[in-house]
Design a protein around this motif. Structure first.
Motif, mmCIF file in Angstrom:
data_model
loop_
_atom_site.group_PDB
_atom_site.id
_atom_site.type_symbol
_atom_site.label_atom_id
_atom_site.label_comp_id
_atom_site.label_asym_id
_atom_site.label_seq_id
_atom_site.Cartn_x
_atom_site.Cartn_y
_atom_site.Cartn_z
ATOM 1 N N ALA A 70 1.296 -6.229 2.835
ATOM 2 C CA ALA A 70 2.096 -7.196 2.081
ATOM 3 C C ALA A 70 1.297 -8.468 1.807
ATOM 4 C CB ALA A 70 3.369 -7.533 2.861
ATOM 5 N N ASN A 71 0.492 -8.908 2.769
ATOM 6 C CA ASN A 71 -0.317 -10.117 2.572
ATOM 7 C C ASN A 71 -1.316 -9.956 1.432
ATOM 8 O OD1 ASN A 71 0.979 -11.436 4.638
ATOM 9 N ND2 ASN A 71 -0.722 -11.320 6.082
ATOM 10 N N ILE A 72 -2.087 -8.856 1.467
ATOM 11 C CA ILE A 72 -3.101 -8.646 0.430
ATOM 12 C C ILE A 72 -2.444 -8.424 -0.927
ATOM 13 C CG2 ILE A 72 -4.957 -7.130 -0.351
ATOM 14 C CD1 ILE A 72 -5.741 -8.956 1.960
ATOM 15 N N ASP A 73 -1.354 -7.669 -0.955
ATOM 16 C CA ASP A 73 -0.645 -7.424 -2.209
ATOM 17 C C ASP A 73 -0.106 -8.730 -2.791
ATOM 18 O OD1 ASP A 73 0.809 -5.391 -4.081
ATOM 19 O OD2 ASP A 73 2.427 -6.683 -3.341
ATOM 20 N N ALA A 74 0.457 -9.594 -1.942
ATOM 21 C CA ALA A 74 0.998 -10.870 -2.423
ATOM 22 C C ALA A 74 -0.114 -11.747 -3.001
ATOM 23 C CB ALA A 74 1.711 -11.597 -1.296
ATOM 24 N N PHE A 118 -3.419 1.282 1.169
ATOM 25 C CA PHE A 118 -2.337 1.290 0.190
ATOM 26 C C PHE A 118 -2.088 2.708 -0.333
ATOM 27 C CE2 PHE A 118 -3.879 -3.150 -0.367
ATOM 28 C CZ PHE A 118 -2.681 -3.814 -0.156
ATOM 29 N N PHE A 119 -3.048 3.578 -0.176
ATOM 30 C CA PHE A 119 -2.963 4.918 -0.746
ATOM 31 C C PHE A 119 -2.430 5.901 0.275
ATOM 32 C CE2 PHE A 119 -6.300 2.618 -3.023
ATOM 33 C CZ PHE A 119 -5.780 2.682 -4.310
ATOM 34 N N GLY A 120 -1.931 7.045 -0.235
ATOM 35 C CA GLY A 120 -1.373 8.056 0.651
ATOM 36 C C GLY A 120 -0.916 9.258 -0.149
ATOM 37 N N THR A 121 -0.021 10.043 0.430
ATOM 38 C CA THR A 121 0.478 11.235 -0.240
ATOM 39 C C THR A 121 1.130 10.850 -1.570
ATOM 40 O OG1 THR A 121 0.883 12.295 1.890
ATOM 41 C CG2 THR A 121 2.021 13.214 -0.035
ATOM 42 N N GLY A 122 0.645 11.444 -2.631
ATOM 43 C CA GLY A 122 1.142 11.121 -3.962
ATOM 44 C C GLY A 122 0.172 10.305 -4.775
ATOM 45 N N CYS A 123 -0.782 9.690 -4.114
ATOM 46 C CA CYS A 123 -1.886 9.009 -4.799
ATOM 47 C C CYS A 123 -2.980 8.754 -3.769
ATOM 48 C CB CYS A 123 -1.442 7.705 -5.452
ATOM 49 S SG CYS A 123 -2.734 6.994 -6.537
ATOM 50 N N VAL A 124 -3.923 9.672 -3.703
ATOM 51 C CA VAL A 124 -5.007 9.608 -2.729
ATOM 52 C C VAL A 124 -6.151 8.778 -3.312
ATOM 53 C CG1 VAL A 124 -6.693 10.955 -1.420
ATOM 54 C CG2 VAL A 124 -4.367 11.845 -1.774
ATOM 55 N N GLY A 125 -6.637 7.844 -2.525
ATOM 56 C CA GLY A 125 -7.752 7.006 -2.969
ATOM 57 C C GLY A 125 -8.764 6.818 -1.859
ATOM 58 N N HIS A 126 -10.038 6.823 -2.214
ATOM 59 C CA HIS A 126 -11.122 6.610 -1.261
ATOM 60 C C HIS A 126 -12.074 5.563 -1.836
ATOM 61 C CE1 HIS A 126 -9.967 10.243 0.973
ATOM 62 N NE2 HIS A 126 -9.884 10.861 -0.195
ATOM 63 N N LEU A 277 5.205 5.708 -5.439
ATOM 64 C CA LEU A 277 4.004 5.080 -4.894
ATOM 65 C C LEU A 277 3.249 4.323 -5.985
ATOM 66 C CD1 LEU A 277 2.019 4.477 -2.666
ATOM 67 C CD2 LEU A 277 1.041 6.762 -2.961
ATOM 68 N N LEU A 278 3.182 4.897 -7.180
ATOM 69 C CA LEU A 278 2.500 4.218 -8.278
ATOM 70 C C LEU A 278 3.154 2.871 -8.587
ATOM 71 C CD1 LEU A 278 1.785 7.105 -10.832
ATOM 72 C CD2 LEU A 278 0.345 6.237 -8.979
ATOM 73 N N ALA A 279 4.474 2.820 -8.493
ATOM 74 C CA ALA A 279 5.184 1.569 -8.764
ATOM 75 C C ALA A 279 4.786 0.487 -7.759
ATOM 76 C CB ALA A 279 6.689 1.800 -8.727
ATOM 77 N N LYS A 280 4.569 0.887 -6.504
ATOM 78 C CA LYS A 280 4.151 -0.066 -5.481
ATOM 79 C C LYS A 280 2.697 -0.509 -5.673
ATOM 80 C CE LYS A 280 5.424 0.745 -1.200
ATOM 81 N NZ LYS A 280 5.650 1.448 0.094
ATOM 82 N N LEU A 281 1.908 0.338 -6.324
ATOM 83 C CA LEU A 281 0.488 0.064 -6.513
ATOM 84 C C LEU A 281 0.191 -0.752 -7.777
ATOM 85 C CD1 LEU A 281 -0.930 3.571 -5.549
ATOM 86 C CD2 LEU A 281 -1.438 1.439 -4.348
ATOM 87 N N ASP A 282 1.228 -1.249 -8.437
ATOM 88 C CA ASP A 282 1.015 -1.882 -9.734
ATOM 89 C C ASP A 282 0.060 -3.068 -9.672
ATOM 90 O OD1 ASP A 282 2.988 -3.299 -8.278
ATOM 91 O OD2 ASP A 282 3.769 -4.209 -10.104
#
Length: 294
Positions: A70-74, A118-126, A277-282
Motif C-alpha cells: 500500500a505504501n509503494i502503491d500510494a 504486487f504480482f501473483g496468480t492471474g498476472c505473473v511478473g518477474h 488483479l489488473l485493476a489493482k495494478l493500474d
C-alpha cells in the motif's frame, strides 16, 4: 520526459525539511490496503516532494505490520518518480560507528511474514533485482552529502531481519561473519516493491548501534537507538533537502533501467490475466499492461 517527483520514506525527524514549502498532508487510498499514513506533499527548490512516515506519525506500526504494498502503491499514485529511504540500522563493521550514514547498494532478505510482490496468480511478473539500488540516486545523494559536509559511505550490504526483536548474539555473529555491513527491519520488501513499481530506489542507512556482536558494547536498547536517531536528524534533513533542491526538474533515466523494470517482466498471456488483479495494478504496472507480449 516526466517531471521529477521525489519520494521519501522515513521517520519523524524528517517532517520538517529545510526549504519545504506549501506542504499539506494528503490522503491517498490504495487497493492494496492502508498506507502507513497520509502523504506530506510540498515542493523544495521547485521540485515536488512526497514524504511518507514509514511507521505512521507517532511510530504506530511495527516493521512486520507495515503494509509495504500500500505504501509503494500510494507513492506511485502520487506521481513519485524516484524514491529515497531513510532507515536506522545496526552495524557489523568497526569503521561504521553509530552516527555514520551509509548508501546501501545490496540487500539480503531474511524476512518471512511480509507480502513481497504486487504480482501473483492471474498476472505473473518477474523483475530483475541483481542491482537493487539506482546508482544515479546514490551518486546524487553522495554529492548532496558532500555539499552539506556530511560523511556518507558509498556502498554496503543491508540484511533485513523480520523483527521486531533485535538479533541474538549468535545471529549477530553469523551476519557479521557473512560479510554483511548493516542490519535493519524495514527495507525489505520495500525495495523489491519499488522495483516492481518502476521506482528507482536508494537507501540512506543511519547507523545507530553495533547490534550485539561488539565486545565493548552492550545489547541494543531502544533508548540508545532513539538518541542516535535524534542526534542525526538534522543531518538527515539537510541531506534530503539538498538532494531534493538540486535534483533535475525532469526525471533522469535510471542508469540500470529501474524505471523500465516491467518492459519484459509480465509472463501471463493477455487472455489469462485476472481482471480483478489488473485493476489493482493500474498504478504500479499501467505503463505495460496494455502491451501485447510477442
Amino acid at each position: 520526459m516526466a517531471a521529477s517527483v521525489i519520494g521519501v520514506i522515513g521517520g519523524s525527524g524528517l517532517y520538517d525539511l529545510p526549504g519545504l514549502v506549501d506542504a499539506t498532508w494528503t490522503r491517498v487510498d490504495s487497493p492494496w490496503g492502508t498506507p502507513s499514513d497520509e502523504l506530506l506533499i510540498g515542493t523544495i527548490g521547485g521540485n515536488k516532494l512526497v514524504f511518507l512516515p514509514r511507521h505512521g506519525r507517532g511510530h504506530r506500526i511495527p516493521p512486520s505490520e507495515i503494509d509495504y504494498r500500500a505504501n509503494i502503491d500510494a507513492l506511485k499514485r502520487a506521481g513519485v518518480t524516484d524514491l529515497v529511504s531513510i532507515s536506522a540500522v545496526g552495524s557489523y563493521r568497526e569503521d561504521l560507528a553509530p552516527g555514520t550514514f551509509v548508501l546501501i547498494d545490496q540487500f539480503v532478505d531474511r524476512t518471512v511474514a511480509r507480502a513481497s510482490s504486487f504480482f501473483g496468480t492471474g498476472c505473473v511478473g518477474h523483475v530483475g533485482f541483481g542491482h537493487p539500488v539506482s546508482p544515479g540516486l546514490m551518486d546524487r545523494l553522495k554529492v548532496a552529502a558532500l555539499a552539506e559536509d556530511i560523511d556518507v559511505r558509498r556502498g554496503g550490504t543491508y540484511v533485513c531481519m523480520e523483527g521486531p526483536q533485535f538479533s541474538t548474539l549468535a545471529e549477530s555473529l553469523w551476519y557479521k561473519s557473512a560479510g554483511f555491513d548493516v542490519i535493519g527491519m524495514t527495507n525489505m520488501p520495500e525495495a523489491k516493491l519499488a522495483r516492481e513499481a518502476e521506482l528507482p530506489y536508494a537507501t540512506v542507512a543511519m547507523v545507530t548501534d553495533y547490534d550485539c556482536w561488539h565486545p565493548s558494547e552492550d545489547h541494543v536498547d531502544v533508548a540508545s537507538v532513539i538518541k542516535v536517531v535524534y542526534d542525526n536528524a538534522d543531518k538527515a534533513r539537510r541531506l534530503i533537502a539538498r538532494f531534493a533542491h538540486d535534483f533535475p526538474a525532469e526525471h533522469p533515466p535510471c542508469p540500470i533501467g529501474s524505471d523500465r523494470a516491467l518492459d519484459h517482466a509480465l509472463m501471463t498471456a493477455h487472455d489469462k490475466r485476472d481482471p480483478a488483479l489488473l485493476a489493482k495494478l493500474d498504478a504500479v504496472a499501467g505503463r505495460v499492461l496494455n502491451k501485447v507480449r510477442p
